[in-house]
Design a protein around this motif. Sequence first.
Motif, mmCIF file in Angstrom:
data_model
loop_
_atom_site.group_PDB
_atom_site.id
_atom_site.type_symbol
_atom_site.label_atom_id
_atom_site.label_comp_id
_atom_site.label_asym_id
_atom_site.label_seq_id
_atom_site.Cartn_x
_atom_site.Cartn_y
_atom_site.Cartn_z
ATOM 1 N N GLN A 1 0.731 -1.424 0.060
ATOM 2 C CA GLN A 1 0.121 0.129 -0.021
ATOM 3 C C GLN A 1 0.978 1.174 0.067
ATOM 4 O OE1 GLN A 1 -2.161 -0.981 3.430
ATOM 5 N NE2 GLN A 1 -3.764 -1.913 2.305
ATOM 6 N N ALA A 2 1.897 1.322 0.578
ATOM 7 C CA ALA A 2 2.803 2.364 0.959
ATOM 8 C C ALA A 2 3.446 2.487 -0.573
ATOM 9 C CB ALA A 2 3.909 2.200 1.963
ATOM 10 N N ALA A 3 3.769 1.626 -1.357
ATOM 11 C CA ALA A 3 4.588 1.702 -2.546
ATOM 12 C C ALA A 3 3.460 2.178 -3.398
ATOM 13 C CB ALA A 3 4.999 0.476 -2.939
ATOM 14 N N ALA A 4 2.141 1.942 -3.562
ATOM 15 C CA ALA A 4 1.119 2.506 -4.340
ATOM 16 C C ALA A 4 0.743 3.902 -4.110
ATOM 17 C CB ALA A 4 0.058 1.332 -4.354
ATOM 18 N N LEU A 5 0.972 4.364 -3.121
ATOM 19 C CA LEU A 5 0.298 5.691 -2.861
ATOM 20 C C LEU A 5 1.167 6.911 -3.444
ATOM 21 C CD1 LEU A 5 -1.361 7.416 -0.810
ATOM 22 C CD2 LEU A 5 0.511 7.426 0.645
ATOM 23 N N PRO A 6 2.514 6.991 -3.564
ATOM 24 C CA PRO A 6 3.328 8.353 -3.814
ATOM 25 C C PRO A 6 2.673 8.946 -5.136
ATOM 26 C CG PRO A 6 4.655 6.929 -2.696
ATOM 27 C CD PRO A 6 3.380 6.110 -3.045
ATOM 28 N N LEU A 7 2.707 8.386 -6.237
ATOM 29 C CA LEU A 7 2.462 8.960 -7.530
ATOM 30 C C LEU A 7 0.874 9.573 -7.397
ATOM 31 C CD1 LEU A 7 3.645 8.268 -11.026
ATOM 32 C CD2 LEU A 7 1.286 8.849 -10.662
ATOM 33 N N ARG B 1 -7.733 6.408 3.448
ATOM 34 C CA ARG B 1 -7.503 4.967 2.788
ATOM 35 C C ARG B 1 -6.538 4.909 1.779
ATOM 36 N NH1 ARG B 1 -13.675 3.060 1.524
ATOM 37 N NH2 ARG B 1 -12.431 1.296 0.753
ATOM 38 N N PRO B 2 -5.804 3.580 1.986
ATOM 39 C CA PRO B 2 -4.812 3.336 0.915
ATOM 40 C C PRO B 2 -5.254 3.065 -0.509
ATOM 41 C CG PRO B 2 -5.033 1.524 2.248
ATOM 42 C CD PRO B 2 -5.770 2.480 3.152
ATOM 43 N N PRO B 3 -4.585 3.033 -1.343
ATOM 44 C CA PRO B 3 -5.046 2.653 -2.661
ATOM 45 C C PRO B 3 -5.365 1.178 -2.780
ATOM 46 C CG PRO B 3 -3.071 3.766 -2.914
ATOM 47 C CD PRO B 3 -3.172 3.857 -1.519
ATOM 48 N N PRO B 4 -6.350 0.678 -3.472
ATOM 49 C CA PRO B 4 -6.541 -0.873 -3.652
ATOM 50 C C PRO B 4 -5.553 -1.712 -4.326
ATOM 51 C CG PRO B 4 -7.993 0.273 -5.024
ATOM 52 C CD PRO B 4 -7.193 1.239 -4.048
ATOM 53 N N ILE B 5 -5.243 -2.750 -3.824
ATOM 54 C CA ILE B 5 -4.064 -3.640 -4.349
ATOM 55 C C ILE B 5 -4.626 -4.936 -5.231
ATOM 56 C CG2 ILE B 5 -1.908 -5.025 -4.074
ATOM 57 C CD1 ILE B 5 -1.796 -1.959 -3.351
ATOM 58 N N ALA B 6 -4.444 -4.785 -6.279
ATOM 59 C CA ALA B 6 -5.110 -5.875 -7.379
ATOM 60 C C ALA B 6 -4.343 -7.330 -7.223
ATOM 61 C CB ALA B 6 -5.221 -5.476 -8.754
ATOM 62 N N ARG B 7 -2.785 -7.137 -7.557
ATOM 63 C CA ARG B 7 -2.108 -8.262 -7.583
ATOM 64 C C ARG B 7 -0.647 -7.982 -7.514
ATOM 65 N NH1 ARG B 7 -2.116 -11.983 -13.129
ATOM 66 N NH2 ARG B 7 -0.845 -13.815 -12.319
ATOM 67 N N ALA B 8 0.006 -8.695 -6.880
ATOM 68 C CA ALA B 8 1.444 -8.641 -6.777
ATOM 69 C C ALA B 8 2.376 -9.728 -7.617
ATOM 70 C CB ALA B 8 1.770 -8.862 -5.241
ATOM 71 N N PHE B 9 3.385 -9.264 -8.202
ATOM 72 C CA PHE B 9 4.240 -10.088 -9.031
ATOM 73 C C PHE B 9 5.758 -9.886 -8.439
ATOM 74 C CE2 PHE B 9 0.804 -9.218 -11.892
ATOM 75 C CZ PHE B 9 0.684 -10.141 -12.700
ATOM 76 N N PRO B 10 6.461 -11.183 -8.422
ATOM 77 C CA PRO B 10 8.048 -11.078 -8.090
ATOM 78 C C PRO B 10 8.695 -10.155 -9.395
ATOM 79 C CG PRO B 10 7.364 -13.178 -9.159
ATOM 80 C CD PRO B 10 6.062 -12.248 -9.086
ATOM 81 N N LEU B 11 9.436 -9.570 -8.833
ATOM 82 C CA LEU B 11 10.430 -8.386 -9.877
ATOM 83 C C LEU B 11 10.763 -9.163 -11.025
ATOM 84 C CD1 LEU B 11 11.697 -5.766 -10.075
ATOM 85 C CD2 LEU B 11 13.743 -6.777 -9.218
ATOM 86 N N SER B 12 10.985 -10.571 -11.186
ATOM 87 C CA SER B 12 11.480 -11.094 -12.367
ATOM 88 C C SER B 12 10.120 -11.110 -13.363
ATOM 89 C CB SER B 12 11.986 -12.596 -11.878
ATOM 90 O OG SER B 12 11.022 -13.365 -11.107
#
Length: 325
Positions: free
Chosen positions: A126-132, A292-303
């Motif tokens: 959630q923190a990563a998704a917030l700034p922009l 409220r934080p941005p909703p998160i849909a899905r996470a992928f590994p960096l690879s």
Amino acid sequence: MRAAVMTGFGGPESLVCQEIESPGARPGWVDVELRASALNWHDVLVRRGRYNSPLPHVPGADGAGVRTDTGEEVLILPSLFWGDRSQAPGDEWEILGDTTRGTYAECVSVPEECLAPRPESYSWEQAAALPLVGVTCFRALVTRAGLTDGESLLIVGAGGGVATMAVHIAVAVGAHVVVAGSTPSKIGLAQQAGAESGVLHSDDDWPAQAKRLSPDGRGFDVVLDPVGLWERSVEALRPGGRVVVLGANVAEEARMDVRGFYFGQFSLLGTTMGGPQDFRGLLDLVVERGVRPPPIARAFPLSEAAAAHRAMEAGESFGKIILLP
């Protein structure tokens, strides 16, 4: 360190995970070991060559992680080199990931002014998704439009990332929020985020429909237009209201009734992503009002950055897509 490197301009396949050198130390900059990165449509434009990024290149604007010098948990403002004037960015302003190495990596280096403590109530994702998206909406609604407690807001384009975050911020400010969306499901998502009601902007008379939903039926104090429908957005304003514009994905030109505009005492405000001052204001609001934080849909590994881009371009998910180093 590992990074998703853009080896050329083109499709998602141009993103290849490989080993690269870690950022080098330089005065005024801080290295951050990333715990999560978030995708934005801006990254797709970078990948396609819109911003003439150097090649090979590491894209990515959003991220959160740990400062290597102090161990502090931080999130990153992707607005670099804003300049001395809060009213508008300076000539050197750029978005992280345009020409400066971005957040699709295990570590990123940014100016120290672009770091802020991670909100305790936010996960890494959630923190990563917030700034922009967060600082963009805060600047549009609070810094530029001056939205305050008790005012009314119409958001055009319900269901997207900007519109959803705008609902969260407006609700935290104390505004009455109505949305205009392309489908009933998108209006429903906006209502789940805190909007009171909505109209379909596929209807020709949607500004009038929306206006009737404003608290007194006279129109909205503020209309947020991230799509470029200025001439229609103005129709939903109360006398003396203001339209704040931050996008043009539907229309890049607008025809305005100039006489009606000045007799209506309207204000037309342009905006982009915010700077450090807006970032501090956003995080104060998060802490004080519980945005409220941005909703998160899905996470992928960096690879699997290429797969993450394919998922984003498919447009089938609601919420932010995350990369995990």
